[in-house]
Design an enzyme around this catalytic site. Structure first.
Site, PDB file in Angstrom:
ATOM      1  N   ARG A 140      11.164  55.059  52.060  1.00 56.90           N
ATOM      2  CA  ARG A 140      12.995  54.405  52.700  1.00 56.90           C
ATOM      3  C   ARG A 140      12.497  52.723  53.274  1.00 56.90           C
ATOM      4  NH1 ARG A 140      15.085  59.031  54.027  1.00 56.90           N
ATOM      5  NH2 ARG A 140      14.266  60.825  54.701  1.00 56.90           N
ATOM      6  N   GLU A 164      27.032  56.134  55.974  1.00 60.35           N
ATOM      7  CA  GLU A 164      25.638  56.249  55.211  1.00 60.35           C
ATOM      8  C   GLU A 164      25.159  54.781  54.181  1.00 60.35           C
ATOM      9  OE1 GLU A 164      24.731  59.055  54.634  1.00 60.35           O
ATOM     10  OE2 GLU A 164      25.249  60.370  55.537  1.00 60.35           O
ATOM     11  N   ASP A 165      23.899  55.672  53.783  1.00 63.42           N
ATOM     12  CA  ASP A 165      23.015  55.218  53.170  1.00 63.42           C
ATOM     13  C   ASP A 165      23.989  55.071  51.644  1.00 63.42           C
ATOM     14  OD1 ASP A 165      22.678  57.418  52.916  1.00 63.42           O
ATOM     15  OD2 ASP A 165      19.933  57.034  52.555  1.00 63.42           O
ATOM     16  N   ASP A 170      14.753  57.820  50.346  1.00 62.01           N
ATOM     17  CA  ASP A 170      13.697  58.545  49.588  1.00 62.01           C
ATOM     18  C   ASP A 170      13.510  59.165  48.354  1.00 62.01           C
ATOM     19  OD1 ASP A 170      14.960  60.535  51.529  1.00 62.01           O
ATOM     20  OD2 ASP A 170      13.136  61.736  51.386  1.00 62.01           O
ATOM     21  N   PHE A 186      18.244  58.269  39.506  1.00 60.32           N
ATOM     22  CA  PHE A 186      17.719  58.249  40.866  1.00 60.32           C
ATOM     23  C   PHE A 186      17.397  57.766  41.687  1.00 60.32           C
ATOM     24  CE2 PHE A 186      16.460  62.089  43.566  1.00 60.32           C
ATOM     25  CZ  PHE A 186      15.507  62.038  44.445  1.00 60.32           C
ATOM     26  N   VAL A 187      17.613  56.857  43.265  1.00 62.88           N
ATOM     27  CA  VAL A 187      18.093  55.491  43.358  1.00 62.88           C
ATOM     28  C   VAL A 187      16.472  55.109  44.917  1.00 62.88           C
ATOM     29  CG1 VAL A 187      19.322  54.062  42.693  1.00 62.88           C
ATOM     30  CG2 VAL A 187      20.141  55.049  44.343  1.00 62.88           C
ATOM     31  N   LYS A 205      18.273  60.527  57.943  1.00 61.02           N
ATOM     32  CA  LYS A 205      17.475  59.012  58.354  1.00 61.02           C
ATOM     33  C   LYS A 205      17.919  58.045  57.621  1.00 61.02           C
ATOM     34  CE  LYS A 205      13.330  62.516  58.970  1.00 61.02           C
ATOM     35  NZ  LYS A 205      12.194  62.664  58.313  1.00 61.02           N
ATOM     36  N   ASP A 209      26.695  60.674  47.363  1.00 57.79           N
ATOM     37  CA  ASP A 209      26.765  62.279  45.949  1.00 57.79           C
ATOM     38  C   ASP A 209      28.263  62.805  45.963  1.00 57.79           C
ATOM     39  OD1 ASP A 209      25.666  63.164  43.696  1.00 57.79           O
ATOM     40  OD2 ASP A 209      23.572  62.618  45.041  1.00 57.79           O
ATOM     41  N   LYS A 238      28.063  57.089  44.146  1.00 58.18           N
ATOM     42  CA  LYS A 238      28.315  57.526  42.907  1.00 58.18           C
ATOM     43  C   LYS A 238      28.904  57.498  42.928  1.00 58.18           C
ATOM     44  CE  LYS A 238      22.977  58.319  42.466  1.00 58.18           C
ATOM     45  NZ  LYS A 238      22.152  59.293  42.713  1.00 58.18           N
TER      46      LYS A 238
HETATM   47  C1  PRP Z   1      21.856  61.562  51.717  1.00 56.80           C
HETATM   48  C2  PRP Z   1      22.932  60.438  52.098  1.00 56.80           C
HETATM   49  C3  PRP Z   1      24.081  61.785  52.467  1.00 56.80           C
HETATM   50  C4  PRP Z   1      24.183  62.041  51.813  1.00 56.80           C
HETATM   51  C5  PRP Z   1      24.655  62.584  50.500  1.00 56.80           C
HETATM   52  O1  PRP Z   1      21.160  62.430  52.455  1.00 56.80           O
HETATM   53  O2  PRP Z   1      22.507  60.093  53.227  1.00 56.80           O
HETATM   54  O3  PRP Z   1      23.745  61.796  53.965  1.00 56.80           O
HETATM   55  O4  PRP Z   1      22.083  62.925  51.209  1.00 56.80           O
HETATM   56  O5  PRP Z   1      24.364  63.373  49.630  1.00 56.80           O
HETATM   57  P1  PRP Z   1      26.294  64.173  49.889  1.00 56.80           P
HETATM   58  O6  PRP Z   1      27.840  63.170  49.512  1.00 56.80           O
HETATM   59  O7  PRP Z   1      26.139  64.923  48.543  1.00 56.80           O
HETATM   60  O8  PRP Z   1      26.738  64.920  50.602  1.00 56.80           O
HETATM   61  P2  PRP Z   1      19.806  63.277  53.190  1.00 56.80           P
HETATM   62  O9  PRP Z   1      19.946  64.468  52.627  1.00 56.80           O
HETATM   63  O10 PRP Z   1      18.871  62.750  51.305  1.00 56.80           O
HETATM   64  O11 PRP Z   1      18.734  62.727  54.021  1.00 56.80           O
HETATM   65  P3  PRP Z   1      18.389  61.825  54.566  1.00 56.80           P
HETATM   66  O12 PRP Z   1      19.276  60.540  54.973  1.00 56.80           O
HETATM   67  O13 PRP Z   1      17.314  62.246  56.069  1.00 56.80           O
HETATM   68  O14 PRP Z   1      16.528  61.596  53.423  1.00 56.80           O
END
Ligand code: PRP
Length: 180
Positions: free
Chosen positions: A165, A99-100, A159, A152-153, A42, A103, A131
């Site tokens: 969000r 993507e947002d 979220d 942690f942002v 999301k 990581d 990151k």
């Molecule tokens: C977050 C973000 C990416 C992923 C990145 O999503 O939106 O999809 O984690 O992490 P990575 O590089 O370690 O794979 P999340 O799983 O938190 O779901 P959300 O977008 O629904 O909050």
């Protein structure tokens, strides 16, 4: 709610400038192509909405949902597809995954390969936040808004347990909020 944050890391103004800069680059690079922005639910929805408004070329949108995290702050290191892209004409699509945040890099490296294997004409990646210090797999996105430290942002789509969000900025969550 402001009390939950130790710092505003990216202001609304900086986000706006960053989105415009990225949209200009993408509009230039995708001129004459069949651009499909693929938002990963999301977290990407806020950035995706802003980005698509700033593009100066025709664009289509699509969404996928994957899960790479459990609830909270710990990465499971595993990617499941929960909602897949359904397009008959993938071979004619130039997909830009939106993507947002990146990581570990696992989600985007998995998805980029998945979409190439599925037959997309081209696949590139775009993220508002990156990151790089957290990478577990080698992955370099094509378009990056801002590199950030390992904090942690939340906000601007991101979220903590589904909260924050809708904030129009990115803030650092106080440790005591997610460790209580
Ligand atoms: C977050 C973000 C990416 C992923 C990145 O999503 O939106 O999809 O984690 O992490 P990575 O590089 O370690 O794979 P999340 O799983 O938190 O779901 P959300 O977008 O629904 O909050």
């Amino acid at each position: 709610m402001q009390n939950d944050f130790s710092q505003i890391l990216v202001t609304e103004e900086e986000i706006d400038k960053t989105v415009r800069r990225m949209a200009d680059e993408i509009s230039r690079d995708y001129e004459g192509k069949n651009l499909v922005l693929l938002g990963i639910l999301k977290g990407s929805v806020v950035f995706m909405g802003d980005l698509m408004k700033r593009l100066s070329i025709p664009v289509q949108i699509d969404f996928m949902k994957v899960s790479s995290y459990g609830t909270g702050t710990v990465s499971s290191g595993h990617v499941d597809i929960i909602l897949d892209i359904r397009r008959k004409n993938l071979a004619d699509c130039d997909i830009l995954i939106v993507e947002d945040i990146i990581d570990s890099g696992r989600t985007l490296s998995y998805l980029a390969k998945y979409l190439r294997d599925k037959g997309a004409r081209s696949v590139k990646t775009c993220t508002m936040l990156d990151k790089p210090s957290r990478r577990e797999v080698e992955f370099v996105p094509d378009y990056v808004g801002k590199q950030i430290p390992d904090e942690f942002v939340v906000g601007y789509g991101l979220d903590y347990d589904e909260k924050y969000r809708a904030l129009p900025y990115v803030a650092i969550l106080k440790r005591e909020v997610y460790e209580k």
